[in-house]
Design an enzyme around this catalytic site. Structure first.
Site, PDB file in Angstrom:
ATOM      1  N   HIS A 251       0.846  -1.197   0.000  1.00 56.02           N
ATOM      2  CA  HIS A 251       0.000   0.000   0.000  1.00 56.02           C
ATOM      3  C   HIS A 251       0.876   1.240   0.000  1.00 56.02           C
ATOM      4  CE1 HIS A 251      -3.160   2.842   1.137  1.00 56.02           C
ATOM      5  NE2 HIS A 251      -3.966   1.946   0.610  1.00 56.02           N
ATOM      6  N   GLU A 310      -7.795  -5.438  -0.274  1.00 56.30           N
ATOM      7  CA  GLU A 310      -8.317  -6.208  -1.404  1.00 56.30           C
ATOM      8  C   GLU A 310      -8.295  -7.716  -1.159  1.00 56.30           C
ATOM      9  OE1 GLU A 310      -9.882  -4.308  -3.009  1.00 56.30           O
ATOM     10  OE2 GLU A 310      -8.814  -3.090  -4.476  1.00 56.30           O
TER      11      GLU A 310
HETATM   12  N1  ACO Z   1       4.018  -7.562  -4.614  1.00 56.40           N
HETATM   13  C1  ACO Z   1       5.338  -7.549  -4.899  1.00 56.40           C
HETATM   14  N2  ACO Z   1       6.098  -6.435  -4.868  1.00 56.40           N
HETATM   15  C2  ACO Z   1       5.481  -5.292  -4.517  1.00 56.40           C
HETATM   16  C3  ACO Z   1       4.122  -5.241  -4.177  1.00 56.40           C
HETATM   17  C4  ACO Z   1       3.377  -6.439  -4.244  1.00 56.40           C
HETATM   18  N3  ACO Z   1       2.089  -6.478  -3.960  1.00 56.40           N
HETATM   19  N4  ACO Z   1       3.792  -3.971  -3.861  1.00 56.40           N
HETATM   20  C5  ACO Z   1       4.904  -3.238  -4.006  1.00 56.40           C
HETATM   21  N5  ACO Z   1       5.935  -4.032  -4.387  1.00 56.40           N
HETATM   22  C6  ACO Z   1       7.295  -3.637  -4.652  1.00 56.40           C
HETATM   23  C7  ACO Z   1       7.386  -2.921  -5.987  1.00 56.40           C
HETATM   24  O1  ACO Z   1       7.657  -3.809  -7.047  1.00 56.40           O
HETATM   25  C8  ACO Z   1       8.516  -1.950  -5.759  1.00 56.40           C
HETATM   26  O2  ACO Z   1       9.744  -2.616  -5.951  1.00 56.40           O
HETATM   27  P1  ACO Z   1      10.917  -1.901  -6.779  1.00 56.40           P
HETATM   28  O3  ACO Z   1      11.280  -0.688  -5.957  1.00 56.40           O
HETATM   29  O4  ACO Z   1      11.984  -2.942  -6.826  1.00 56.40           O
HETATM   30  O5  ACO Z   1      10.349  -1.551  -8.104  1.00 56.40           O
HETATM   31  C9  ACO Z   1       8.402  -1.611  -4.255  1.00 56.40           C
HETATM   32  O6  ACO Z   1       7.674  -2.690  -3.667  1.00 56.40           O
HETATM   33  C10 ACO Z   1       7.666  -0.332  -4.010  1.00 56.40           C
HETATM   34  O7  ACO Z   1       6.492  -0.327  -4.818  1.00 56.40           O
HETATM   35  P2  ACO Z   1       5.791   0.987  -5.336  1.00 56.40           P
HETATM   36  O8  ACO Z   1       5.077   0.683  -6.624  1.00 56.40           O
HETATM   37  O9  ACO Z   1       6.708   2.167  -5.297  1.00 56.40           O
HETATM   38  O10 ACO Z   1       4.759   1.214  -4.198  1.00 56.40           O
HETATM   39  P3  ACO Z   1       3.491   2.112  -4.283  1.00 56.40           P
HETATM   40  O11 ACO Z   1       3.356   2.798  -3.018  1.00 56.40           O
HETATM   41  O12 ACO Z   1       3.477   2.984  -5.487  1.00 56.40           O
HETATM   42  O13 ACO Z   1       2.396   0.968  -4.568  1.00 56.40           O
HETATM   43  C11 ACO Z   1       0.590  -0.432  -4.571  1.00 56.40           C
HETATM   44  C12 ACO Z   1       1.326   0.647  -3.794  1.00 56.40           C
HETATM   45  C13 ACO Z   1       0.271   0.084  -5.969  1.00 56.40           C
HETATM   46  C14 ACO Z   1      -0.722  -0.764  -3.887  1.00 56.40           C
HETATM   47  C15 ACO Z   1       1.480  -1.710  -4.664  1.00 56.40           C
HETATM   48  O14 ACO Z   1       1.805  -2.179  -3.374  1.00 56.40           O
HETATM   49  C16 ACO Z   1       0.852  -2.811  -5.493  1.00 56.40           C
HETATM   50  O15 ACO Z   1       0.982  -2.804  -6.727  1.00 56.40           O
HETATM   51  N6  ACO Z   1       0.138  -3.793  -4.844  1.00 56.40           N
HETATM   52  C17 ACO Z   1      -0.504  -4.855  -5.568  1.00 56.40           C
HETATM   53  C18 ACO Z   1      -1.828  -4.375  -6.135  1.00 56.40           C
HETATM   54  C19 ACO Z   1      -2.876  -4.152  -5.050  1.00 56.40           C
HETATM   55  O16 ACO Z   1      -3.037  -4.950  -4.140  1.00 56.40           O
HETATM   56  N7  ACO Z   1      -3.620  -3.044  -5.215  1.00 56.40           N
HETATM   57  C20 ACO Z   1      -4.657  -2.646  -4.249  1.00 56.40           C
HETATM   58  C21 ACO Z   1      -4.170  -1.569  -3.342  1.00 56.40           C
HETATM   59  S1  ACO Z   1      -5.360  -1.144  -2.100  1.00 56.40           S
HETATM   60  C22 ACO Z   1      -6.407  -0.086  -2.871  1.00 56.40           C
HETATM   61  O17 ACO Z   1      -6.064   0.671  -3.720  1.00 56.40           O
HETATM   62  C23 ACO Z   1      -7.782  -0.092  -2.473  1.00 56.40           C
END
Ligand code: ACO
Length: 368
Positions: A251, A310
């Protein structure tokens, strides 16, 4: 030449773009407050109609004490639009079909417009799901509470008390959540004075992406792909090795467990004890969750990645008989209340949202 600006953080992380009385997300403590009430107090004991009243208080002058009847009338009114659910719309993803039907509603800024917009995803989602399954839409019953009527329009059967409580808990839990991407989108459009319908269409468009509200459907795909608890580790490791993200984890704001995950787990368990739920589903999901959390710790040691809303949304909506491809539409049924309150808040005090960009392209070429 204007003075150069410091570049904004990627994804506007940490940027404060609004003042709001609506909700606060404390990402370190794992706490969500909606208008002075903790989510722990609200979820499981509040009907969605009462949560809407809480969010709307002070933003609409003519708010009735109990919204149940007004919302029932709004559902009956918007059902007329289901007649436009033709084969072309039914061939779309459910969220795209629901959005298209919502786009038929007139713009406006008043309570009647707001109630139609809350009614719209609640009425159109069951209609789209049924038409896609070769069934006819079921007309709303305006006398019923909102959550009970949604479930009746979906299946044609009278829902159990646990099912109604489960859907109410879900709609309340996801109703508002600070300045998430869809709420920001809705506020930007509201700031142009385009009208509430336009703002809500922006919100639903932002919501449908898999990094936001589009994640719970893929959670089911992940669970089905894993199949049995003993496959969880290998499946998850292979997915991460392919560079994929685990849906339902991570998140932008929470650095600890998303409090909404646990707010939903109770109702999921309550429903699992009733009829129709898949036996052992919750225990299986918990095993997958435990494996995912363990592996994510080593996969990203510097970035706390915990369960988000989620993951248990997927189980809850599955137990309520919503097909996974329609989960985002159910999210919109709840979040629309927050979008509307934010849109009104933006209109009441906010100027046009118009930030700046830093130009990093080439300088104009001199004519040869
Ligand atoms: N699985 C694996 N790796 C992850 C995940 C995940 N679920 N979430 C983040 N990371 C990793 C990213 O790949 C990134 O790695 P990197 O720096 O090597 O590229 C690092 O963690 C940071 O990720 P960001 O994209 O910068 O984090 P951000 O704060 O932008 O993303 C997000 C948050 C979009 C929710 C992300 O955690 C994600 O994609 N989760 C999976 C999708 C999901 O569950 N979405 C629902 C969110 S809740 C909602 O909106 C209601």
């Amino acid at each position: 030449m204007t003075a150069p600006h410091a570049p904004p953080p990627e994804g506007l992380e940490g940027v404060v773009a609004a003042r709001t009385v609506l909700s606060e997300v404390d990402g370190q403590a794992g706490r969500l407050v909606i208008r002075g009430r903790s989510l722990d107090d609200l979820a499981g004991s509040t009907r969605f109609e009462d949560l809407i009243s809480l969010l709307f208080e002070g933003f609409f002058e003519d708010l009735p004490a109990d919204l149940t009847a007004a919302l029932g009338e709004a559902r009956a009114e918007v059902f007329a639009q289901a007649a436009y659910l033709d084969a072309g719309l039914a061939a779309l993803e459910p969220v795209e079909a629901v959005r298209a039907l919502m786009a038929r509603l007139p713009d406006g800024d008043d309570l009647a417009t707001a109630l139609r917009l809350i009614a719209a995803p609640a009425v159109f989602t069951p209609a789209v799901v049924r038409v896609q399954a070769g069934q006819s839409p079921i007309a709303p019953d305006p006398a019923l509470p909102h959550a009970a009527d949604i479930l009746r329009m979906l299946t044609g059967a009278t829902p159990t008390a646990a099912q109604v409580a489960g859907l109410d808990a879900y709609l309340v839990t996801v109703s508002d959540h600070g300045l998430n991407a869809s709420t920001f989108a809705a506020r930007v459009v509201a700031s142009t004075r385009a009208g509430l319908t336009s703002a809500i269409l922006a919100g639903i468009s932002a919501l449908k992406g898999p990094l936001h509200g589009g994640a719970p459907g893929p959670v089911i795909e992940m669970l089905d792909g894993i199949g049995a608890p003993e496959n969880a580790r290998a499946w998850i490791e292979a997915a991460l090795a392919r560079g994929e993200r685990l849906m339902g984890f991570g998140h932008r704001i929470y650095r600890v467990r998303d409090p909404r995950a646990d707010a939903l787990k109770g109702p999921v368990r309550a429903m699992a004890q009733g009829t129709g739920a898949r036996p052992g589903r919750v225990a299986f999901a918990e095993a997958v969750e435990a494996a995912a959390l363990d592996i994510l710790k080593t996969h990203k040691p510097d970035r706390p990645l915990d369960t988000n809303v989620e993951f248990y949304t997927a189980l809850l909506l599955e137990a309520l008989d919503f097909p996974p491809q329609a989960f985002t539409c159910v999210f919109a049924m709840g979040r629309v209340a927050g979008w509307l309150a934010h849109a009104r808040e933006q209109l009441a005090g906010g100027r046009l949202v118009r930030p700046q960009s830093v130009y990093v392209g080439p300088e104009p070429r001199k004519a040869a």
